[in-house]
Structure formats: C-alpha cells, structure tokens
Design a protein around this motif. Structure first.
Motif, short mmCIF file in Angstrom:
data_model
loop_
_atom_site.label_atom_id
_atom_site.label_comp_id
_atom_site.label_asym_id
_atom_site.label_seq_id
_atom_site.Cartn_x
_atom_site.Cartn_y
_atom_site.Cartn_z
N ALA A 51 20.97 -21.99 -7.83
CA ALA A 51 19.69 -22.14 -7.55
C ALA A 51 18.93 -22.80 -6.16
N TYR A 52 19.60 -23.85 -6.03
CA TYR A 52 19.59 -24.73 -4.90
C TYR A 52 19.85 -23.86 -3.61
N VAL A 53 20.97 -23.19 -3.55
CA VAL A 53 21.18 -22.33 -2.45
C VAL A 53 20.15 -21.32 -2.13
N ALA A 54 19.54 -20.59 -3.05
CA ALA A 54 18.51 -19.60 -3.10
C ALA A 54 17.29 -20.19 -2.45
N SER A 55 16.88 -21.59 -2.99
CA SER A 55 15.73 -22.21 -2.26
C SER A 55 16.01 -22.46 -1.00
N ALA A 56 17.13 -22.86 -0.69
CA ALA A 56 17.53 -23.18 0.87
C ALA A 56 17.49 -21.98 1.68
N ARG A 57 17.96 -20.88 1.19
CA ARG A 57 17.85 -19.50 1.87
C ARG A 57 16.29 -19.51 2.15
N ARG A 58 15.13 -19.51 1.19
CA ARG A 58 14.16 -19.37 1.44
C ARG A 58 13.35 -20.10 2.67
#
Length: 458
Positions: A51-58
């Motif tokens: 979930a954090y990786v997805a936010s970081a990608r944004r």
C-alpha cells in the motif's frame, strides 16, 4: 483440561486457512492468536508495505511527467498520516473478515493469548491447559534486533508503518528486500535516505548484475548507499539525531540521520513456546526442524510458515497449508521439496525470481544455455518510459528444462509466473519459445529471448 481434535498456534497465512479447512472437515479446532488475525503479511508485511509502495509510486508520477508531455505543476507532497490511514483501513477490513468468519464457525474456538507447551501434546494459554493429538505451529517471526543498535531505539518494519510524519533523514541498516523497498518509498515520499550494507552488494543472494542494476536505479532517484560497512552500530546524540557507525573504506566513518530503520533479518518466534517441554527440535537459529511433510520430530506436531525455515514468504506459508490440507484430508502426498523457490522484490521496477541464480547454476557443473535481454530493447518498456533492468533465463542444455530466471523490469513480478508454470510442469523451454504471446507486452519478448539462447562460456 479441554481437548480438541486440532490446535493451531498463530493466524498467519498457513494457520488461518488451515483452521477453516479442518473445521470444514468437522474437526474441533482451537485457534490461538496472541496479537492480531492475519499474521505478518496482512498486518505488518505485504499488505501495508505494498500500500505504501503504491502511494510512493503516485508521488513519483507527479515528479516525472515532462518526458511524457505532461506538465505537472510543482508542489506535490506526501501526507504520511493519510498514507497510514489508507493502509490501516485496508488491514482492518481484512482482519474483520477473518474475525467474523471465526466467530461464525461453530467448530473453531478462538483463544486470545500466548501459548506454551507444558507437555508433548499439551499447551497452556492464559493459565488454562488444552490438548490435541494434532498441533500445528504457525508462530512466524519478528525483526532481528542486534544489541549494538538498541540504545538508538531504532524503527523496524512494523514501527515505521506507524509514523505520521516523514523522517528528515532515514538511515536504513541492511540492504536486501525490506531495506530497499522502504528506502525507495521513503525517498519518493520526500525524505533523504541512506542505506548502509555490510556486504559489497546490496543484495548478496542475487547475481552481481541484478544487485548492481537495482542499486543504479535507486541511486538515480537519490538514494545514497554505504557498502562494505564494518563495526556497525548506532547511538542517539544529544541533539536527538542518530549516529550510525559505518567505517567504510571511503566516505565519512558515520552517517548522521534523524531516524534509523533496522532491516537486518528476522528471527522465529519459537523461543516463546517452551518447545523443550514437548521435545521438539530446532536448529541453531531457532527454526523448527521439519520433514518433507512439515512434521516435526514429534509425531502429530507440525510447523508451518516462517518458523520452520523452509521459506520466508507468504506464498511458501500458504503452500505449507496446502501440503498439510492435501495430505491430511485428501489422501495426497505433497512435499516441501516439490516446490520451486520463487519470490519478488517490489522496488520499482520490480524483480521476479524463480529457481536458481546464474551463479548457483554454474556451480552445478551442468552445460548451460543462457539468454539475456535488456529492458531498454523491449518496446513495451520503452513505451512506458521504464527501461531499467533486464530479463535472463537459464536452461539445462541437455534436458532443455529451465533452471532459473530473473525478470528485473517493469512487470517483472508478473512475467515470472509464466516461466514458473513451465518449470513446475517440468516442460522444456521450447513450450514458451514456440508460444504466441500478446502484443504489446513485456511477456511477448520471452519467446524472442529463448530463441537467442547461447551456451555459457566458462
């Protein structure tokens, strides 16, 4: 003393499905959990970190639009409290689902507490004793905490997920999977990040070119590395910052940061169980010794998941459940040795791995065929503007079976499954080589890669 048909200790990715499976077969199951339903993967591992990786990608996308013709005005920033809330909501939904399923199942008795053996088939929980002829240990592991870091009160993979404000400078001790994933995500969130690693490569278990390629990608994003670190340790300074000893051949002997994250491995939670009371044997690292069917040296007692040393992944834990369920309830003969080692590293771009590394394959003495293709030569990767990495497949020249593969690049964590399926089926590489893949995808280059296999020159 209350007796059950089966006792399961721990609600991780092996214990939870096993509880429902045994209950569905009519067995009365005691389900013991000392902390939270779902184990490490759901609560502090895969689900929250991805979930954090997805936010970081944004966040990464907001800063990298120009080459695609997209102008994104400056000013984007990370609200870590909201990132955390999204993570917490995802976890809570899954935990509540497990909880309700247990409460609604008349064959499962949930016992909240820490279990310890008082006899071969007897456990004590909250001062009460229970017993069963079948016991399944699924207690997982926890972060390793070396003594030389304790005074610095470091973060671990669990406590860092509770932060609501971004660290100014996050120093990560330990490369490899946990360290690299957190390093990239927090750099993208807007932190200064330094990764300290005792080895000369950031991932010592991978081939050198894989490790070097990942390091190069992260360095392009601004992550700093200090390799070949010795005399490592950490302490708090008077101003509240943290000093991490490095003593590398080059550079300053210390790194000063505001926060330090320890990512130096995990230890099994078996020391909490009083295993000696049951006569259960462990190895010198505390992992419970099991046979090919996951049974310990004590008949009727099994160890599943991270605590048995047979794999440290969610998918291997779930496969442990499948082995037990198939053998116990369906008359099967599934074995731990049947599975092929496979895993992913979820940095961006991701790494998908199956079977042997190239260095491991060389040590077998077999004649090898090897194919390698840079992601910069793959149309789909170029279209996406994500050309870091490469794909490599290693083949046994005599049997034509694939021995191992590394897909480092966009979609690598998904592409590897196609190769793994062929390896599991024990089919020759020509099955993929002669297949028709969808265009435009990364996978469509697998047949091309395999058409270009060449003998490995020693």
């Amino acid at each position: 003393m209350k007796k059950f048909d089966a006792i399961i200790i721990g609600s991780g990715q092996a214990g939870t499905p096993l509880a429902f499976k045994l209950a569905g077969a009519g067995k009365k199951v005691a389900f013991i959990e000392k902390e939270h339903f779902g184990g490490t993967c759901l609560n502090t591992g895969c689900t929250p970190t991805k979930a954090y990786v997805a936010s970081a990608r944004r966040m990464f996308d907001t800063k990298n639009g120009e080459e695609f013709g997209i102008h994104i005005p400056a000013g984007s920033k990370t609200d870590l409290a909201k990132v955390k809330k999204r993570k917490d909501d995802l976890i809570q939904g899954s935990v509540e689902g497990i909880k309700k399923g247990i409460e609604d199942n008349e064959n499962i008795t949930h016992i909240a507490g820490t279990a310890s053996f008082v006899g071969e088939k007897t456990l004590a929980v909250n001062g009460k004793e229970i017993s069963a002829e079948e016991i399944y240990i699924n207690v997982g592991g926890r972060p390793r905490m070396p003594e030389e870091y304790k005074a610095a009160e470091p973060l671990d993979n669990q406590s860092i997920l509770e932060l609501t404000e971004l660290p100014e400078h996050l120093v990560i001790v330990g490369g490899s999977y946990i360290g690299l994933e957190f390093g990239q995500m927090f750099k993208r969130f807007g932190c200064e990040v330094t990764i300290v690693e005792k080895n000369s490569a950031i991932i010592s278990r991978e081939d050198e070119d894989i490790s070097a390629s990942i390091q190069k990608t992260l360095e392009k994003e601004g992550v700093k590395f200090r390799l070949n670190a010795t005399c490592m340790g950490a302490k708090k300074l008077d101003d509240g910052k943290i000093c991490v000893n490095v003593n590398c051949d080059q550079g300053e002997p210390q790194v000063i940061g505001t926060h330090v994250l320890l990512a130096v491995g995990r230890v099994p939670n078996t020391d909490l169980l009083n295993l000696e009371k049951a006569g259960i044997k462990t190895d010198d690292k505390g992992f419970i010794k099991v046979n090919d069917h996951l049974e310990t040296n004590v008949s009727g007692i099994y160890a599943l998941g991270d605590c048995n040393g047979e794999g440290a992944f969610t998918h291997t834990a779930y496969n442990d459940f499948e082995i037990i369920a198939n053998n116990k309830l369906d008359g099967g003969n599934r074995k731990v040795s049947d599975r092929i080692l496979t895993y992913g590293l979820f940095v961006d771009p991701p790494l998908g791995r199956a079977g042997m590394t190239l260095s491991q394959a060389k040590k077998t003495g077999k004649k090898l065929l090897v194919g390698k293709r840079e992601m910069s030569k793959i149309a789909r990767a170029k279209e996406k503007g994500e050309t870091d990495g490469f794909m490599r497949v290693i083949v046994d020249a005599e049997t034509k079976e694939i021995m191992g593969a590394s897909i480092l690049g966009v979609g690598g964590d998904e592409v590897i499954s196609g190769i793994l399926n062929i390896m599991t089926a024990k089919q020759p590489y020509t099955v993929i080589r002669d297949s028709v893949q969808i265009h435009p995808t990364v996978s469509e280059l697998l047949p091309t890669l395999l058409e270009g296999l060449k003998p490995l020159e020693n």
